[in-house]
Design a protein around this motif. Structure first.
Motif, PDB file in Angstrom:
ATOM      1  N   TYR A  16       0.848  -1.191   0.086  1.00 25.37           N
ATOM      2  CA  TYR A  16       0.112   0.028   0.011  1.00 25.37           C
ATOM      3  C   TYR A  16       0.925   1.084   0.151  1.00 25.37           C
ATOM      4  O   TYR A  16       1.543   1.487   0.964  1.00 25.37           O
ATOM      5  CB  TYR A  16      -0.807  -0.028   1.191  1.00 25.37           C
ATOM      6  N   LEU A  17       0.815   1.828  -1.017  1.00 27.31           N
ATOM      7  CA  LEU A  17       1.644   3.182  -1.360  1.00 27.31           C
ATOM      8  C   LEU A  17       0.867   4.316  -0.984  1.00 27.31           C
ATOM      9  O   LEU A  17      -0.383   4.596  -1.394  1.00 27.31           O
ATOM     10  CB  LEU A  17       2.251   3.152  -2.685  1.00 27.31           C
ATOM     11  N   MET A  49      -2.084   1.858  -5.046  1.00 25.92           N
ATOM     12  CA  MET A  49      -1.826   3.183  -5.268  1.00 25.92           C
ATOM     13  C   MET A  49      -2.860   4.306  -4.619  1.00 25.92           C
ATOM     14  O   MET A  49      -2.794   5.412  -4.878  1.00 25.92           O
ATOM     15  CB  MET A  49      -1.365   3.730  -6.968  1.00 25.92           C
ATOM     16  N   GLY A  50      -4.035   3.672  -3.925  1.00 27.35           N
ATOM     17  CA  GLY A  50      -5.052   4.398  -3.679  1.00 27.35           C
ATOM     18  C   GLY A  50      -4.427   5.539  -2.672  1.00 27.35           C
ATOM     19  O   GLY A  50      -5.342   6.676  -2.643  1.00 27.35           O
ATOM     20  N   GLY A  51      -3.569   5.527  -2.127  1.00 32.19           N
ATOM     21  CA  GLY A  51      -3.166   6.723  -1.173  1.00 32.19           C
ATOM     22  C   GLY A  51      -1.972   7.942  -1.674  1.00 32.19           C
ATOM     23  O   GLY A  51      -1.521   8.493  -0.985  1.00 32.19           O
ATOM     24  N   VAL A  52      -1.814   7.287  -2.908  1.00 30.40           N
ATOM     25  CA  VAL A  52      -0.688   8.504  -3.672  1.00 30.40           C
ATOM     26  C   VAL A  52      -1.315   9.723  -4.141  1.00 30.40           C
ATOM     27  O   VAL A  52      -2.243   9.707  -4.726  1.00 30.40           O
ATOM     28  CB  VAL A  52      -0.202   7.472  -4.974  1.00 30.40           C
ATOM     29  N   THR A  53      -0.532  10.737  -3.781  1.00 29.24           N
ATOM     30  CA  THR A  53      -1.229  12.058  -3.954  1.00 29.24           C
ATOM     31  C   THR A  53      -0.517  12.581  -5.064  1.00 29.24           C
ATOM     32  O   THR A  53      -1.009  13.620  -5.661  1.00 29.24           O
ATOM     33  CB  THR A  53      -1.033  12.898  -2.790  1.00 29.24           C
ATOM     34  N   PHE A  54       0.562  12.144  -5.464  1.00 28.78           N
ATOM     35  CA  PHE A  54       1.350  12.811  -6.486  1.00 28.78           C
ATOM     36  C   PHE A  54       2.520  11.598  -6.613  1.00 28.78           C
ATOM     37  O   PHE A  54       2.888  11.175  -6.138  1.00 28.78           O
ATOM     38  CB  PHE A  54       2.554  14.087  -5.939  1.00 28.78           C
ATOM     39  N   VAL A  79      -1.307  -3.562 -10.537  1.00 27.23           N
ATOM     40  CA  VAL A  79      -1.518  -1.954 -10.108  1.00 27.23           C
ATOM     41  C   VAL A  79      -3.070  -1.746  -9.910  1.00 27.23           C
ATOM     42  O   VAL A  79      -3.996  -1.887 -10.671  1.00 27.23           O
ATOM     43  CB  VAL A  79      -0.780  -1.109 -10.796  1.00 27.23           C
ATOM     44  N   GLN A  80      -3.414  -1.409  -8.365  1.00 28.32           N
ATOM     45  CA  GLN A  80      -4.714  -0.985  -8.296  1.00 28.32           C
ATOM     46  C   GLN A  80      -5.097   0.175  -7.403  1.00 28.32           C
ATOM     47  O   GLN A  80      -3.909   0.712  -7.147  1.00 28.32           O
ATOM     48  CB  GLN A  80      -5.460  -2.398  -7.743  1.00 28.32           C
ATOM     49  N   GLN A  81      -6.231   0.797  -7.578  1.00 29.87           N
ATOM     50  CA  GLN A  81      -6.789   1.888  -6.704  1.00 29.87           C
ATOM     51  C   GLN A  81      -5.894   3.101  -7.353  1.00 29.87           C
ATOM     52  O   GLN A  81      -5.621   3.967  -6.362  1.00 29.87           O
ATOM     53  CB  GLN A  81      -6.638   1.677  -5.375  1.00 29.87           C
ATOM     54  N   ALA A  82      -5.164   3.191  -8.544  1.00 26.22           N
ATOM     55  CA  ALA A  82      -4.634   4.418  -8.851  1.00 26.22           C
ATOM     56  C   ALA A  82      -5.617   5.837  -9.059  1.00 26.22           C
ATOM     57  O   ALA A  82      -6.475   5.425  -9.879  1.00 26.22           O
ATOM     58  CB  ALA A  82      -3.915   4.215 -10.282  1.00 26.22           C
ATOM     59  N   MET A  89      -0.676   9.022 -16.316  1.00 30.28           N
ATOM     60  CA  MET A  89       0.704   8.562 -16.532  1.00 30.28           C
ATOM     61  C   MET A  89       1.019   7.106 -16.746  1.00 30.28           C
ATOM     62  O   MET A  89       1.982   6.616 -17.427  1.00 30.28           O
ATOM     63  CB  MET A  89       1.507   8.894 -14.983  1.00 30.28           C
ATOM     64  N   LEU A  90       0.107   6.343 -15.993  1.00 28.75           N
ATOM     65  CA  LEU A  90       0.248   4.844 -16.356  1.00 28.75           C
ATOM     66  C   LEU A  90      -0.017   4.536 -17.731  1.00 28.75           C
ATOM     67  O   LEU A  90       0.604   3.864 -18.270  1.00 28.75           O
ATOM     68  CB  LEU A  90      -0.477   3.853 -15.182  1.00 28.75           C
ATOM     69  N   ASP A  91      -0.923   5.266 -18.309  1.00 28.58           N
ATOM     70  CA  ASP A  91      -1.400   4.979 -19.678  1.00 28.58           C
ATOM     71  C   ASP A  91      -0.267   5.210 -20.654  1.00 28.58           C
ATOM     72  O   ASP A  91      -0.032   4.507 -21.568  1.00 28.58           O
ATOM     73  CB  ASP A  91      -2.690   5.803 -20.000  1.00 28.58           C
ATOM     74  N   LEU A  92       0.223   6.404 -20.184  1.00 22.68           N
ATOM     75  CA  LEU A  92       1.466   6.746 -21.200  1.00 22.68           C
ATOM     76  C   LEU A  92       2.672   6.052 -21.253  1.00 22.68           C
ATOM     77  O   LEU A  92       3.244   5.575 -22.130  1.00 22.68           O
ATOM     78  CB  LEU A  92       1.967   8.252 -20.690  1.00 22.68           C
ATOM     79  N   ALA A  93       2.864   5.113 -20.162  1.00 24.08           N
ATOM     80  CA  ALA A  93       3.923   4.240 -20.104  1.00 24.08           C
ATOM     81  C   ALA A  93       3.451   2.948 -20.200  1.00 24.08           C
ATOM     82  O   ALA A  93       4.354   2.011 -20.166  1.00 24.08           O
ATOM     83  CB  ALA A  93       4.330   4.368 -18.459  1.00 24.08           C
TER      84      ALA A  93
END
Length: 98
Positions: A16-17, A49-54, A79-82, A89-93
């Motif tokens: 959990y990030l 990635m649910g808690g990622v703010t940046f 990868v979940q909860q982005a 960004m994930l789409d571009l990569a």
């Protein structure tokens, strides 16, 4: 402040990030996640990635590096909860997410 916590069930390890993922925090997260991977040897790693703010490109590197590591042991990565801005960004990569 960036943080990573873990839970596991059977062969699945969930990381959990949270917080901001930049060059410095990605390096710390990589060390923590790799340590857990070495200790537990899961067949599947889920990066929540649910808690990622940046996230900058260092976060993409973090994800891709863990994907390569899981593939090397015939495991898989999810990868979940982005959040929406991170999904772009994930789409571009070309990183798949749930």
């Amino acid at each position: 402040m960036a943080k990573v916590t873990f839970s596991s069930a059977g062969e699945i390890l969930v990381a959990y990030l949270s917080g901001e993922i930049d060059h410095h925090s990605a390096q710390m997260m990589r060390q923590l996640i790799d340590g857990e991977l070495s200790a537990r040897m899961p067949s599947r790693l889920v990066m929540d990635m649910g808690g990622v703010t940046f996230m900058d490109s260092s976060g993409i590197g973090l994800i891709l590096g863990r994907a390569r590591r899981m593939q090397a042991t015939e495991g898989s990565l999810a990868v979940q909860q982005a959040p929406d801005q991170i999904k772009k960004m994930l789409d571009l990569a070309r990183v798949d997410y749930q």
